[in-house]
Scaffold this motif. Structure first.
Motif, PDB file in Angstrom:
ATOM      1  N   ASP A  58       0.960  -1.214  -0.074  1.00 55.12           N
ATOM      2  CA  ASP A  58      -0.073  -0.085  -0.096  1.00 55.12           C
ATOM      3  C   ASP A  58       0.910   1.171   0.014  1.00 55.12           C
ATOM      4  O   ASP A  58       2.026   1.091   0.460  1.00 55.12           O
ATOM      5  N   PRO A  59       0.295   2.521  -0.412  1.00 63.18           N
ATOM      6  CA  PRO A  59       1.238   3.601  -0.715  1.00 63.18           C
ATOM      7  C   PRO A  59       2.084   3.986   0.752  1.00 63.18           C
ATOM      8  O   PRO A  59       3.090   4.404   0.579  1.00 63.18           O
ATOM      9  N   GLU A  60       1.152   3.778   1.826  1.00 61.66           N
ATOM     10  CA  GLU A  60       2.011   4.343   3.274  1.00 61.66           C
ATOM     11  C   GLU A  60       3.143   2.929   3.633  1.00 61.66           C
ATOM     12  O   GLU A  60       3.662   3.357   4.426  1.00 61.66           O
ATOM     13  N   GLU A  61       3.190   1.877   3.053  1.00 64.35           N
ATOM     14  CA  GLU A  61       4.054   0.736   3.419  1.00 64.35           C
ATOM     15  C   GLU A  61       5.398   0.948   2.610  1.00 64.35           C
ATOM     16  O   GLU A  61       6.245   0.413   3.003  1.00 64.35           O
ATOM     17  N   MET A  62       5.014   1.642   1.359  1.00 67.55           N
ATOM     18  CA  MET A  62       6.234   1.579   0.165  1.00 67.55           C
ATOM     19  C   MET A  62       7.271   2.088   0.659  1.00 67.55           C
ATOM     20  O   MET A  62       8.806   1.647   0.155  1.00 67.55           O
ATOM     21  N   GLU A  63       7.352   3.423   1.281  1.00 66.64           N
ATOM     22  CA  GLU A  63       8.788   3.749   1.853  1.00 66.64           C
ATOM     23  C   GLU A  63       9.603   2.945   2.815  1.00 66.64           C
ATOM     24  O   GLU A  63      10.598   3.226   2.906  1.00 66.64           O
ATOM     25  N   ASN A  64       9.002   2.140   3.282  1.00 66.89           N
ATOM     26  CA  ASN A  64       9.910   1.070   4.337  1.00 66.89           C
ATOM     27  C   ASN A  64      10.715  -0.300   3.551  1.00 66.89           C
ATOM     28  O   ASN A  64      11.465  -0.639   4.508  1.00 66.89           O
ATOM     29  N   ILE A  65      10.240  -0.328   2.424  1.00 68.71           N
ATOM     30  CA  ILE A  65      11.086  -1.664   2.034  1.00 68.71           C
ATOM     31  C   ILE A  65      12.351  -0.946   1.650  1.00 68.71           C
ATOM     32  O   ILE A  65      12.818  -0.100   1.320  1.00 68.71           O
ATOM     33  N   CYS A  66      13.368  -2.187   1.808  1.00 69.42           N
ATOM     34  CA  CYS A  66      14.874  -1.800   1.747  1.00 69.42           C
ATOM     35  C   CYS A  66      15.023  -1.922   0.327  1.00 69.42           C
ATOM     36  O   CYS A  66      14.475  -2.647  -0.691  1.00 69.42           O
ATOM     37  N   LEU A  67      15.924  -0.938  -0.253  1.00 70.16           N
ATOM     38  CA  LEU A  67      16.231  -1.010  -1.543  1.00 70.16           C
ATOM     39  C   LEU A  67      16.976  -2.204  -2.106  1.00 70.16           C
ATOM     40  O   LEU A  67      16.772  -2.798  -3.106  1.00 70.16           O
ATOM     41  N   GLU A  68      17.578  -3.175  -1.154  1.00 70.01           N
ATOM     42  CA  GLU A  68      18.284  -4.276  -1.770  1.00 70.01           C
ATOM     43  C   GLU A  68      17.141  -5.392  -2.204  1.00 70.01           C
ATOM     44  O   GLU A  68      17.177  -6.146  -2.939  1.00 70.01           O
ATOM     45  N   ASP A  69      15.824  -5.025  -1.409  1.00 71.06           N
ATOM     46  CA  ASP A  69      15.008  -6.181  -1.747  1.00 71.06           C
ATOM     47  C   ASP A  69      14.150  -5.673  -2.996  1.00 71.06           C
ATOM     48  O   ASP A  69      13.458  -6.546  -3.519  1.00 71.06           O
ATOM     49  N   ILE A  70      14.182  -4.380  -3.629  1.00 74.17           N
ATOM     50  CA  ILE A  70      13.746  -4.202  -4.944  1.00 74.17           C
ATOM     51  C   ILE A  70      14.842  -4.549  -5.788  1.00 74.17           C
ATOM     52  O   ILE A  70      14.374  -4.925  -6.878  1.00 74.17           O
TER      53      ILE A  70
END
Ligand code: ZN
Length: 366
Positions: A58-70
């Motif tokens: 969800d939009p409010e969760e997006m900022e928390n994902i690690c860049l490594e996991d993307i």
């Protein structure tokens, strides 16, 4: 002879405005700078769609994902030529390029102009340059940086302007324009100058690479890895070859992105990492500044495991803002950077300070 090796993490540049890696994605998703025009807004929109449909966030969760996991699944799919949750290889390559560019733009736009009187970067550079100036033949320090920003580069170039002394990036570089007058380190030494070793093991925003001849082009002032500067930049040496008739070879940014699938096969990165290993193996004292020593930096951790001498003293300079806590009396101490350093270096770890980079630089004696 004693040798001090500085290892700089994101926390080194934070007082100058640079975001931590954990905060980068939030900054990108909230970015509304209009200096770069519509493509940037479009890329941010496409990134949000990608995080929503491929990562089910969800939009409010997006900022928390690690860049490594993307980056890691994207890199894996590209290397296997597989699609990723409905995104074709071409589509994820496009998302990856756009994310690379967004990172460079947001990092660049975050850097603030510090008051020259309280600019710790300027003070750091002037202390290092003075040491070299007084003892040009000594090899008492070197810098290994995990940062892409060019805050220190700019100050080194300014201090060394007009002299025969140079910054030694540990790889083969050429000036982006033929009149840029980039002197190779060996030539500088034969002209009586000194070199300052500055090893940017994750690349730099002022570097572009030619995929044909593998040269790294450096600009002394421009962040040429950011698209507004990159456009139309061609390899001026490969221009003399036959394919120049087809428009020449486009240069591309030379930056290692946060991924668990770092490609270390690149010839210039190999040179830089070999030089970093050499510096570490010669160190009597390693000072980590603003670096939280994450498990994700396994390439740097294995380099340290292999090369830090038995009698080398390790010092760590952190700040509460770069995630220094939890402290020893906490149940969560094992999650702290201090615990990571202690468990890795054992009795070689001599000091952990939470005073921050500015205070460290003020007190620095070389
Ligand atoms: Zn070339």
């Amino acid at each position: 002879m004693s040798k001090k090796v500085f290892v700089l993490g994101a926390g080194f540049s934070m007082p100058a405005g640079a975001p931590s890696q954990a905060a980068l994605l939030r900054k990108i998703l909230q970015y509304n700078g209009n200096n770069y025009g519509n493509p940037v807004e479009q890329w941010i929109r496409e990134l949000k769609e990608f995080l929503s449909s491929a990562f089910i966030l969800d939009p409010e969760e997006m900022e928390n994902i690690c860049l490594e996991d993307i980056y890691t699944p994207i890199d894996k799919c590209i290397s296997e030529n597989s699609s990723f949750r409905g995104y074709s290889v071409e589509a994820i390559k496009k998302i990856q390029n756009q994310l690379n560019t967004l990172i460079a733009i947001v990092l660049d736009s975050s850097i603030i102009n510090l008051d020259p009187k309280s600019d710790y970067n300027e003070l750091f550079v002037s202390k290092l340059v003075s040491q070299k100036h007084e003892h040009p033949t000594t090899d008492k320090f070197s810098i290994i940086s995990t940062n892409w920003d060019i805050i220190l580069d700019n100050r080194f170039f300014r201090h060394l302007r007009g002299s025969s002394s140079v910054v030694d990036y540990g790889c083969q570089v050429a000036g982006i324009d033929s009149n840029d007058n980039i002197i190779p380190p060996l030539v500088a030494k034969t002209k009586g100058g000194y070199t300052i070793k500055f090893l940017k093991i994750h690349g730099s925003l002022n570097w572009l690479k030619c995929p044909n001849c593998q040269r790294i082009y450096v600009s002394k002032n421009e962040k040429i890895a950011i698209p507004e500067h990159t456009l139309e930049k061609k390899c001026r040496i490969c221009e003399r070859q036959a394919f120049a008739a087809n428009g020449g070879i486009n240069l591309s940014p030379h930056i290692l992105m946060p991924t668990f699938l770092k490609s270390m096969s690149d010839v210039q990165f190999k040179l830089i990492w070999n030089q970093a290993a050499k510096e570490i193996s010669e160190a009597s004292n390693i000072v980590f500044i603003g670096y939280s020593f994450p498990q994700a930096d396994f390439e740097l951790r294995q380099l340290l495991a292999r090369h830090v001498p038995n009698d080398c003293n390790i010092e760590v300079v952190l700040h509460s803002e770069d995630g220094s806590g939890p402290l020893p009396n906490s149940d969560l101490y094992w999650t702290s950077p201090e615990f990571r350093y202690k468990s890795f270096f054992g009795k070689r770890l001599k000091n952990v300070s939470y005073a921050g980079v500015e205070e460290y630089v003020n007190a620095l004696r070389l």
